[in-house]
Design a protein around this motif. Structure first.
Motif, PDB file in Angstrom:
ATOM      1  N   ASP A   1      -8.896   2.199  11.635  1.00 30.94           N
ATOM      2  CA  ASP A   1      -8.843   1.713  10.255  1.00 30.94           C
ATOM      3  C   ASP A   1      -7.813   2.497   9.443  1.00 30.94           C
ATOM      4  O   ASP A   1      -7.655   3.707   9.620  1.00 30.94           O
ATOM      5  CB  ASP A   1     -10.208   1.844   9.586  1.00 30.94           C
ATOM      6  CG  ASP A   1     -11.225   0.835  10.104  1.00 30.94           C
ATOM      7  OD1 ASP A   1     -10.842  -0.056  10.896  1.00 30.94           O
ATOM      8  OD2 ASP A   1     -12.409   0.935   9.714  1.00 30.94           O
ATOM      9  N   PHE A   2      -7.137   1.798   8.527  1.00 31.29           N
ATOM     10  CA  PHE A   2      -6.231   2.461   7.586  1.00 31.29           C
ATOM     11  C   PHE A   2      -6.088   1.594   6.343  1.00 31.29           C
ATOM     12  O   PHE A   2      -6.581   0.471   6.294  1.00 31.29           O
ATOM     13  CB  PHE A   2      -4.863   2.734   8.232  1.00 31.29           C
ATOM     14  CG  PHE A   2      -4.008   1.509   8.426  1.00 31.29           C
ATOM     15  CD1 PHE A   2      -3.030   1.165   7.499  1.00 31.29           C
ATOM     16  CD2 PHE A   2      -4.160   0.694   9.546  1.00 31.29           C
ATOM     17  CE1 PHE A   2      -2.221   0.037   7.684  1.00 31.29           C
ATOM     18  CE2 PHE A   2      -3.360  -0.428   9.739  1.00 31.29           C
ATOM     19  CZ  PHE A   2      -2.387  -0.760   8.803  1.00 31.29           C
ATOM     20  N   GLU A   3      -5.419   2.135   5.324  1.00 32.30           N
ATOM     21  CA  GLU A   3      -5.182   1.404   4.083  1.00 32.30           C
ATOM     22  C   GLU A   3      -3.704   1.449   3.722  1.00 32.30           C
ATOM     23  O   GLU A   3      -3.025   2.441   3.998  1.00 32.30           O
ATOM     24  CB  GLU A   3      -5.998   2.006   2.932  1.00 32.30           C
ATOM     25  CG  GLU A   3      -7.503   1.885   3.126  1.00 32.30           C
ATOM     26  CD  GLU A   3      -8.288   2.429   1.928  1.00 32.30           C
ATOM     27  OE1 GLU A   3      -7.656   2.734   0.893  1.00 32.30           O
ATOM     28  OE2 GLU A   3      -9.523   2.530   2.041  1.00 32.30           O
ATOM     29  N   ASP A   4      -3.230   0.373   3.090  1.00 25.45           N
ATOM     30  CA  ASP A   4      -1.844   0.371   2.624  1.00 25.45           C
ATOM     31  C   ASP A   4      -1.778   1.110   1.282  1.00 25.45           C
ATOM     32  O   ASP A   4      -2.798   1.572   0.752  1.00 25.45           O
ATOM     33  CB  ASP A   4      -1.286  -1.053   2.580  1.00 25.45           C
ATOM     34  CG  ASP A   4      -1.641  -1.839   1.320  1.00 25.45           C
ATOM     35  OD1 ASP A   4      -2.463  -1.361   0.501  1.00 25.45           O
ATOM     36  OD2 ASP A   4      -1.105  -2.948   1.140  1.00 25.45           O
ATOM     37  N   PRO A   5      -0.573   1.294   0.696  1.00 26.75           N
ATOM     38  CA  PRO A   5      -0.458   2.092  -0.528  1.00 26.75           C
ATOM     39  C   PRO A   5      -1.239   1.541  -1.719  1.00 26.75           C
ATOM     40  O   PRO A   5      -1.487   2.280  -2.682  1.00 26.75           O
ATOM     41  CB  PRO A   5       1.046   2.081  -0.802  1.00 26.75           C
ATOM     42  CG  PRO A   5       1.671   1.934   0.550  1.00 26.75           C
ATOM     43  CD  PRO A   5       0.756   0.988   1.278  1.00 26.75           C
ATOM     44  N   GLU A   6      -1.617   0.254  -1.697  1.00 26.67           N
ATOM     45  CA  GLU A   6      -2.386  -0.320  -2.801  1.00 26.67           C
ATOM     46  C   GLU A   6      -3.873  -0.456  -2.458  1.00 26.67           C
ATOM     47  O   GLU A   6      -4.632  -1.047  -3.219  1.00 26.67           O
ATOM     48  CB  GLU A   6      -1.806  -1.676  -3.192  1.00 26.67           C
ATOM     49  CG  GLU A   6      -0.418  -1.550  -3.811  1.00 26.67           C
ATOM     50  CD  GLU A   6       0.178  -2.889  -4.203  1.00 26.67           C
ATOM     51  OE1 GLU A   6       0.336  -3.144  -5.412  1.00 26.67           O
ATOM     52  OE2 GLU A   6       0.503  -3.684  -3.297  1.00 26.67           O
ATOM     53  N   GLY A   7      -4.263   0.088  -1.312  1.00 26.38           N
ATOM     54  CA  GLY A   7      -5.672   0.101  -0.969  1.00 26.38           C
ATOM     55  C   GLY A   7      -6.158  -1.079  -0.162  1.00 26.38           C
ATOM     56  O   GLY A   7      -7.368  -1.219   0.058  1.00 26.38           O
ATOM     57  N   GLN A   8      -5.241  -1.941   0.308  1.00 30.08           N
ATOM     58  CA  GLN A   8      -5.719  -3.018   1.181  1.00 30.08           C
ATOM     59  C   GLN A   8      -6.205  -2.414   2.493  1.00 30.08           C
ATOM     60  O   GLN A   8      -5.542  -1.552   3.083  1.00 30.08           O
ATOM     61  CB  GLN A   8      -4.645  -4.062   1.466  1.00 30.08           C
ATOM     62  CG  GLN A   8      -5.230  -5.236   2.253  1.00 30.08           C
ATOM     63  CD  GLN A   8      -4.244  -6.363   2.512  1.00 30.08           C
ATOM     64  OE1 GLN A   8      -3.241  -6.480   1.822  1.00 30.08           O
ATOM     65  NE2 GLN A   8      -4.524  -7.193   3.490  1.00 30.08           N
ATOM     66  N   ARG A   9      -7.363  -2.877   2.947  1.00 30.07           N
ATOM     67  CA  ARG A   9      -8.009  -2.307   4.124  1.00 30.07           C
ATOM     68  C   ARG A   9      -7.614  -3.057   5.394  1.00 30.07           C
ATOM     69  O   ARG A   9      -7.742  -4.282   5.469  1.00 30.07           O
ATOM     70  CB  ARG A   9      -9.528  -2.336   3.929  1.00 30.07           C
ATOM     71  CG  ARG A   9     -10.005  -1.355   2.872  1.00 30.07           C
ATOM     72  CD  ARG A   9     -11.419  -1.640   2.426  1.00 30.07           C
ATOM     73  NE  ARG A   9     -11.468  -2.781   1.512  1.00 30.07           N
ATOM     74  CZ  ARG A   9     -12.590  -3.256   0.980  1.00 30.07           C
ATOM     75  NH1 ARG A   9     -13.754  -2.706   1.284  1.00 30.07           N
ATOM     76  NH2 ARG A   9     -12.554  -4.276   0.146  1.00 30.07           N
ATOM     77  N   PHE A  10      -7.135  -2.279   6.370  1.00 28.58           N
ATOM     78  CA  PHE A  10      -6.680  -2.842   7.639  1.00 28.58           C
ATOM     79  C   PHE A  10      -7.435  -2.215   8.803  1.00 28.58           C
ATOM     80  O   PHE A  10      -8.014  -1.134   8.687  1.00 28.58           O
ATOM     81  CB  PHE A  10      -5.184  -2.598   7.826  1.00 28.58           C
ATOM     82  CG  PHE A  10      -4.310  -3.464   6.960  1.00 28.58           C
ATOM     83  CD1 PHE A  10      -3.966  -4.740   7.369  1.00 28.58           C
ATOM     84  CD2 PHE A  10      -3.851  -3.002   5.749  1.00 28.58           C
ATOM     85  CE1 PHE A  10      -3.170  -5.544   6.578  1.00 28.58           C
ATOM     86  CE2 PHE A  10      -3.062  -3.800   4.941  1.00 28.58           C
ATOM     87  CZ  PHE A  10      -2.714  -5.084   5.353  1.00 28.58           C
ATOM     88  N   ARG A  11      -7.384  -2.907   9.920  1.00 29.92           N
ATOM     89  CA  ARG A  11      -7.939  -2.379  11.165  1.00 29.92           C
ATOM     90  C   ARG A  11      -6.992  -2.736  12.305  1.00 29.92           C
ATOM     91  O   ARG A  11      -6.799  -3.918  12.616  1.00 29.92           O
ATOM     92  CB  ARG A  11      -9.332  -2.966  11.422  1.00 29.92           C
ATOM     93  CG  ARG A  11      -9.963  -2.532  12.762  1.00 29.92           C
ATOM     94  CD  ARG A  11     -11.453  -2.893  12.788  1.00 29.92           C
ATOM     95  NE  ARG A  11     -12.167  -2.110  11.778  1.00 29.92           N
ATOM     96  CZ  ARG A  11     -13.245  -2.544  11.108  1.00 29.92           C
ATOM     97  NH1 ARG A  11     -13.725  -3.754  11.342  1.00 29.92           N
ATOM     98  NH2 ARG A  11     -13.831  -1.770  10.209  1.00 29.92           N
ATOM     99  N   LEU A  12      -6.335  -1.728  12.875  1.00 27.14           N
ATOM    100  CA  LEU A  12      -5.551  -1.944  14.081  1.00 27.14           C
ATOM    101  C   LEU A  12      -6.519  -2.110  15.248  1.00 27.14           C
ATOM    102  O   LEU A  12      -7.420  -1.282  15.438  1.00 27.14           O
ATOM    103  CB  LEU A  12      -4.611  -0.763  14.337  1.00 27.14           C
ATOM    104  CG  LEU A  12      -3.407  -0.659  13.402  1.00 27.14           C
ATOM    105  CD1 LEU A  12      -2.763   0.709  13.525  1.00 27.14           C
ATOM    106  CD2 LEU A  12      -2.396  -1.760  13.694  1.00 27.14           C
TER     107      LEU A  12
END
Length: 317
Positions: free
Chosen positions: A118-129
């Motif tokens: 899991d990680f987040e982009d600079p604006e806080g959108q939540r991602f999961r590789l």
């Protein structure tokens, strides 16, 4: 055989800073800008499309550029965007890259049946590789700063949050013909996640539904996801989906011509915006594959307004 969606088509999110968005998604994540256009319903806003090297359906991550504040997180929303990579080795590579780039990231682990990070982009959108084990075709971009073997291969799974499963499950299974599969505890400790599969299944064709009645409703803003789109192979199949929604008396937009694909929009019972979109004609309908995204593309019905549209857009560089 029943009418089937074949997977995730694209996902559209919101940014309040298009230049920084472009920098992060092309330089840090190594995606290709395959279409630089405008929101067809609000031509003052960019609509940026990132994808793999071939601009393949199922790889499109897109953004509306709107001057808004940050998202208020909560339920009734799309809460996590899956991005597929080819192996656990790629997850380890990405962990090092994200840390080196000062990107907020978690630890690699098993989530919902997949190895993930899991990680987040600079604006806080939540991602999961998510490691998809190299399943299916991959189309790396030869100008990406990310090595071909570690590049993002496409979208999926996508996770939504609802306070109650019953009505959403009814639409997913009875109307959209998804198959209900496994379930697992939400990694954030709030509720249970139910997996729904499309087509051949696998990460590229999964929608994960987190049931989280304890959360307040989300409010969209920068870092939020606007909608998720599912794949229909062609226009004839989309006509069948339009008819199916009508038969179930599910309100929809009717078919909308987006030039690069044809779309049908509707909301599931908890208010989350869904789209069904055709695989074609694709992003090469108005510019060559080799130079995708290098100039502002406008669909024919907006071309006559090019000068005024360009004058109202902020520079991306």
């Amino acid at each position: 055989m029943s009418l089937q969606l074949t997977g995730i088509h694209h996902l559209t999110a919101i940014t309040a800073n298009a230049p920084k968005n472009l920098d992060f998604y092309t330089r840090t994540l190594g995606l290709r800008l395959v279409k630089k256009t405008v929101n067809q319903d609000d031509t003052s806003a960019y609509h940026l499309f990132y994808a793999d090297g071939q601009a393949s359906p199922g790889t499109d991550l897109t953004f509306f550029d709107w001057p808004v504040g940050r998202e208020r997180r909560g339920t009734h929303s799309i809460v996590r965007t899956g991005l597929r990579v080819g192996s656990d080795e790629s997850l380890r590579w990405w962990k090092e890259r994200l840390v080196a780039s000062a990107v907020p990231a978690g630890e690699i682990g098993g989530i919902g049946g997949h190895s993930a990070l899991d990680f987040e982009d600079p604006e806080g959108q939540r991602f999961r590789l998510v490691s998809d084990g190299g399943a299916g075709a991959a189309h790396p971009w030869d100008k990406s700063p990310v090595p071909a073997e570690h590049q993002i291969r496409g979208l999926g799974p996508i996770t939504i949050s609802v306070p109650d499963l019953a009505s959403t499950e009814a639409v997913l299974t009875r109307v959209m013909n998804m198959r209900k599969g496994r379930e697992y505890p939400s990694p954030d400790g709030e509720g249970q996640v139910h997996v729904f599969e499309m087509g051949e299944g696998g990460p590229a064709a999964e929608l994960h539904v987190a049931v989280q009645p304890g959360l307040r409703p989300a409010h969209q803003g920068a870092g939020a996801v606007h909608h998720v789109a599912f794949r229909a192979p062609d226009q004839e199949t989309l006509h069948q989906w339009t008819q199916r929604l009508n038969e179930f008396r599910l309100p929809s937009s009717g078919e909308v011509e987006r030039y690069y694909f044809r779309s049908l929009y509707f909301r599931e019972p908890n208010g989350i915006l869904f789209e069904i979109a055709t695989d074609g004609p694709g992003f090469t309908v108005d510019e060559p594959l080799e130079t995708l995204g290098e100039r502002l593309s406008l669909p024919p019905f907006l071309e006559g307004r090019r000068a005024s549209i360009e004058a109202n857009l902020k520079p991306l560089a």
